[in-house]
Structure formats: structure tokens, C-alpha cells
Design a protein around this motif. Structure first.
Motif, PDB file in Angstrom:
ATOM      1  N   LEU A  45       0.835  -1.201   0.000  1.00 43.30           N
ATOM      2  CA  LEU A  45       0.000   0.000   0.000  1.00 43.30           C
ATOM      3  C   LEU A  45       0.872   1.254   0.000  1.00 43.30           C
ATOM      4  N   SER A  46       1.936   1.260   0.790  1.00 39.81           N
ATOM      5  CA  SER A  46       2.801   2.447   0.818  1.00 39.81           C
ATOM      6  C   SER A  46       3.519   2.629  -0.519  1.00 39.81           C
ATOM      7  N   TYR A  47       3.871   1.545  -1.203  1.00 44.21           N
ATOM      8  CA  TYR A  47       4.462   1.666  -2.545  1.00 44.21           C
ATOM      9  C   TYR A  47       3.451   2.248  -3.523  1.00 44.21           C
ATOM     10  N   ALA A  48       2.205   1.799  -3.428  1.00 48.73           N
ATOM     11  CA  ALA A  48       1.160   2.307  -4.325  1.00 48.73           C
ATOM     12  C   ALA A  48       0.910   3.796  -4.078  1.00 48.73           C
ATOM     13  N   ILE A  49       0.874   4.195  -2.818  1.00 46.86           N
ATOM     14  CA  ILE A  49       0.683   5.606  -2.473  1.00 46.86           C
ATOM     15  C   ILE A  49       1.853   6.427  -3.004  1.00 46.86           C
ATOM     16  N   THR A  50       3.059   5.924  -2.802  1.00 48.07           N
ATOM     17  CA  THR A  50       4.249   6.621  -3.273  1.00 48.07           C
ATOM     18  C   THR A  50       4.221   6.783  -4.789  1.00 48.07           C
ATOM     19  N   GLY A  51       3.819   5.737  -5.485  1.00 47.94           N
ATOM     20  CA  GLY A  51       3.709   5.823  -6.945  1.00 47.94           C
ATOM     21  C   GLY A  51       2.711   6.884  -7.374  1.00 47.94           C
ATOM     22  N   ALA A  52       1.592   6.971  -6.672  1.00 46.38           N
ATOM     23  CA  ALA A  52       0.584   7.983  -6.981  1.00 46.38           C
ATOM     24  C   ALA A  52       1.135   9.382  -6.717  1.00 46.38           C
ATOM     25  N   ALA A  53       1.847   9.551  -5.600  1.00 45.60           N
ATOM     26  CA  ALA A  53       2.427  10.855  -5.269  1.00 45.60           C
ATOM     27  C   ALA A  53       3.470  11.265  -6.305  1.00 45.60           C
ATOM     28  N   ILE A  54       4.259  10.322  -6.750  1.00 40.61           N
ATOM     29  CA  ILE A  54       5.274  10.618  -7.769  1.00 40.61           C
ATOM     30  C   ILE A  54       4.615  11.022  -9.080  1.00 40.61           C
ATOM     31  N   GLU A  55       3.521  10.369  -9.421  1.00 48.12           N
ATOM     32  CA  GLU A  55       2.788  10.732 -10.633  1.00 48.12           C
ATOM     33  C   GLU A  55       2.277  12.172 -10.544  1.00 48.12           C
ATOM     34  N   VAL A  56       1.755  12.547  -9.399  1.00 46.41           N
ATOM     35  CA  VAL A  56       1.287  13.922  -9.189  1.00 46.41           C
ATOM     36  C   VAL A  56       2.461  14.890  -9.330  1.00 46.41           C
ATOM     37  N   HIS A  57       3.563  14.578  -8.675  1.00 50.95           N
ATOM     38  CA  HIS A  57       4.733  15.453  -8.712  1.00 50.95           C
ATOM     39  C   HIS A  57       5.291  15.568 -10.121  1.00 50.95           C
ATOM     40  N   LYS A  58       5.243  14.483 -10.867  1.00 52.63           N
ATOM     41  CA  LYS A  58       5.739  14.485 -12.247  1.00 52.63           C
ATOM     42  C   LYS A  58       4.960  15.491 -13.093  1.00 52.63           C
ATOM     43  N   HIS A  59       3.655  15.599 -12.842  1.00 53.36           N
ATOM     44  CA  HIS A  59       2.819  16.505 -13.632  1.00 53.36           C
ATOM     45  C   HIS A  59       2.808  17.938 -13.105  1.00 53.36           C
ATOM     46  N   LEU A  60       2.847  18.110 -11.784  1.00 56.04           N
ATOM     47  CA  LEU A  60       2.758  19.457 -11.206  1.00 56.04           C
ATOM     48  C   LEU A  60       4.107  20.074 -10.864  1.00 56.04           C
ATOM     49  N   GLY A  61       5.095  19.214 -10.557  1.00 60.05           N
ATOM     50  CA  GLY A  61       6.403  19.717 -10.152  1.00 60.05           C
ATOM     51  C   GLY A  61       6.344  20.387  -8.796  1.00 60.05           C
ATOM     52  N   PRO A  62       7.484  20.879  -8.310  1.00 64.88           N
ATOM     53  CA  PRO A  62       7.502  21.582  -7.020  1.00 64.88           C
ATOM     54  C   PRO A  62       6.941  22.995  -7.184  1.00 64.88           C
ATOM     55  N   GLY A  63       6.570  23.602  -6.054  1.00 63.82           N
ATOM     56  CA  GLY A  63       6.184  25.013  -6.083  1.00 63.82           C
ATOM     57  C   GLY A  63       4.693  25.301  -6.018  1.00 63.82           C
ATOM     58  N   GLN A  64       3.857  24.275  -5.981  1.00 63.07           N
ATOM     59  CA  GLN A  64       2.411  24.487  -5.874  1.00 63.07           C
ATOM     60  C   GLN A  64       2.008  24.563  -4.401  1.00 63.07           C
ATOM     61  N   LEU A  65       0.774  24.946  -4.160  1.00 66.79           N
ATOM     62  CA  LEU A  65       0.241  24.943  -2.802  1.00 66.79           C
ATOM     63  C   LEU A  65      -0.053  23.519  -2.361  1.00 66.79           C
ATOM     64  N   GLU A  66       0.024  23.289  -1.058  1.00 68.02           N
ATOM     65  CA  GLU A  66      -0.283  21.975  -0.490  1.00 68.02           C
ATOM     66  C   GLU A  66      -1.681  21.504  -0.904  1.00 68.02           C
ATOM     67  N   SER A  67      -2.644  22.409  -0.900  1.00 69.17           N
ATOM     68  CA  SER A  67      -4.023  22.046  -1.254  1.00 69.17           C
ATOM     69  C   SER A  67      -4.129  21.565  -2.697  1.00 69.17           C
ATOM     70  N   THR A  68      -3.315  22.108  -3.582  1.00 70.41           N
ATOM     71  CA  THR A  68      -3.306  21.665  -4.980  1.00 70.41           C
ATOM     72  C   THR A  68      -2.805  20.233  -5.070  1.00 70.41           C
ATOM     73  N   TYR A  69      -1.711  19.939  -4.351  1.00 72.28           N
ATOM     74  CA  TYR A  69      -1.177  18.578  -4.340  1.00 72.28           C
ATOM     75  C   TYR A  69      -2.195  17.611  -3.732  1.00 72.28           C
ATOM     76  N   GLU A  70      -2.882  18.038  -2.690  1.00 64.96           N
ATOM     77  CA  GLU A  70      -3.864  17.166  -2.049  1.00 64.96           C
ATOM     78  C   GLU A  70      -4.991  16.803  -3.025  1.00 64.96           C
ATOM     79  N   ARG A  71      -5.507  17.789  -3.727  1.00 67.25           N
ATOM     80  CA  ARG A  71      -6.589  17.507  -4.693  1.00 67.25           C
ATOM     81  C   ARG A  71      -6.098  16.600  -5.819  1.00 67.25           C
ATOM     82  N   ALA A  72      -4.891  16.872  -6.317  1.00 69.03           N
ATOM     83  CA  ALA A  72      -4.345  16.049  -7.403  1.00 69.03           C
ATOM     84  C   ALA A  72      -4.077  14.625  -6.916  1.00 69.03           C
ATOM     85  N   LEU A  73      -3.539  14.487  -5.710  1.00 71.46           N
ATOM     86  CA  LEU A  73      -3.266  13.156  -5.169  1.00 71.46           C
ATOM     87  C   LEU A  73      -4.566  12.399  -4.940  1.00 71.46           C
ATOM     88  N   SER A  74      -5.593  13.079  -4.488  1.00 69.39           N
ATOM     89  CA  SER A  74      -6.893  12.445  -4.306  1.00 69.39           C
ATOM     90  C   SER A  74      -7.415  11.902  -5.636  1.00 69.39           C
TER      91      SER A  74
END
Length: 161
Positions: A45-74
Motif C-alpha cells: 500500500l505504501s508503494y502504491a501511495i508513493t507511486g501515486a504521489a510521484i505521478e502527481v509530482h511528475k505533472h505538477l512539479g515543485p512550487g504548488q500549494l499543499e491544497s493543490t497537491y492534495e486535490r491532485a493526489l486524491s
């Protein structure tokens, strides 16, 4: 072909990183009755979550608001069929009396707490925050994810109660 090799190398580094960044509470029985390690808690499960987070980061990159990452990760967790809840209210108690509420960023499959950050550097107080959430919910695993880092897999810390 080169992208596949980079992905395999990345996954190997990620697995090694997750194995070595396990943070435990000061409890003498953190790893089990004998105090020794018993394996990685919620490994797949932690690997799957990490993969999802990496996918979000790959598309958004650093520098966004936490709330943006939360919505994208959801969204990404949903695309992957991983059950989760965002902004989960938790009651804080003092000597048995409710004294307030706080919100956990994400709880995945009622097993893992995700605390999302977008900060220059993760501080000890951020790890303490995750430990507080774990104690309050009775869960044992939290992932502290800092989306501000240029390479996300280096910015995911496991916190185990």
C-alpha cells in the motif's frame, strides 16, 4: 527503452529509500515483542501511495500549494482504485474530554495517514505532527510527503508508531 530502464532504476532506489527511512517511535517494542524489525508495515500500500504521489509530482512539479497537491493526489488515488478520505476531522482529547479538532490531510484505506507538505525543509515538528495524528487515530503508519523537493522519492518519510 531508456525510459523503462530509468523507471526500473527509480523503483529500485525508491524501495531502498523506503526501507532505510523508517522512523519509529521511542517505544521499546516498536518492531514487535522482541523490539526487532518485523518487516515494512503496509509495504504494498505504501508503494502504491508513493507511486501515486510521484505521478502527481511528475505533472505538477515543485512550487504548488499543499491544497493543490492534495486535490491532485486524491484524483490519482481514485484513478488507481485506492480508497481514501481527505481532510478527515479528528477530535483531540485532554484527560478524556474533547478539547478540539484537527484535520488529517489524507487517510488511505483506514491504514495509512498522509501528511502533505510543500516546504523548503521538513522539520522535526512535522514528524511530531504525524506521530500525534497516529496516536489520535490508532493507526500505525504515516507518510510525510514534501512536494517542494525536486526529486519526490527522496522527500517521502515513513513514520511508524
Amino acid at each position: 527503452m531508456n525510459e523503462i530502464n530509468e523507471t526500473n532504476e527509480f523503483e529500485s532506489k525508491l524501495r531502498a529509500s523506503l526501507c532505510t527511512t523508517e522512523l519509529r517511535s521511542t517505544s521499546p517494542h516498536a518492531g514487535g515483542p522482541s523490539g526487532g524489525a518485523v518487516g515494512i508495515l503496509h509495504k504494498e500500500l505504501s508503494y502504491a501511495i508513493t507511486g501515486a504521489a510521484i505521478e502527481v509530482h511528475k505533472h505538477l512539479g515543485p512550487g504548488q500549494l499543499e491544497s493543490t497537491y492534495e486535490r491532485a493526489l486524491s484524483k490519482e488515488l481514485g484513478y488507481r482504485g485506492i480508497a481514501h478520505r481527505c481532510q478527515v476531522p479528528i477530535t483531540a482529547y485532554f484527560k478524556g474530554d474533547a478539547v478540539g479538532e484537527f484535520c488529517v490531510d489524507v487517510i488511505v484505506e483506514n491504514k495509512v495517514i498522509l501528511e502533505l507538505k510543500s516546504v523548503v525543509k521538513v522539520q522535526a515538528v512535522h514528524r511530531a505532527q504525524v506521530l500525534s495524528y497516529l496516536r489520535a487515530t490508532g493507526l500505525r503508519l504515516g507518510l510525510l510527503i514534501n512536494f517542494h523537493e525536486p526529486v519526490l522519492w527522496r522527500a517521502i518519510k515513513r513514520v511508524v508508531l
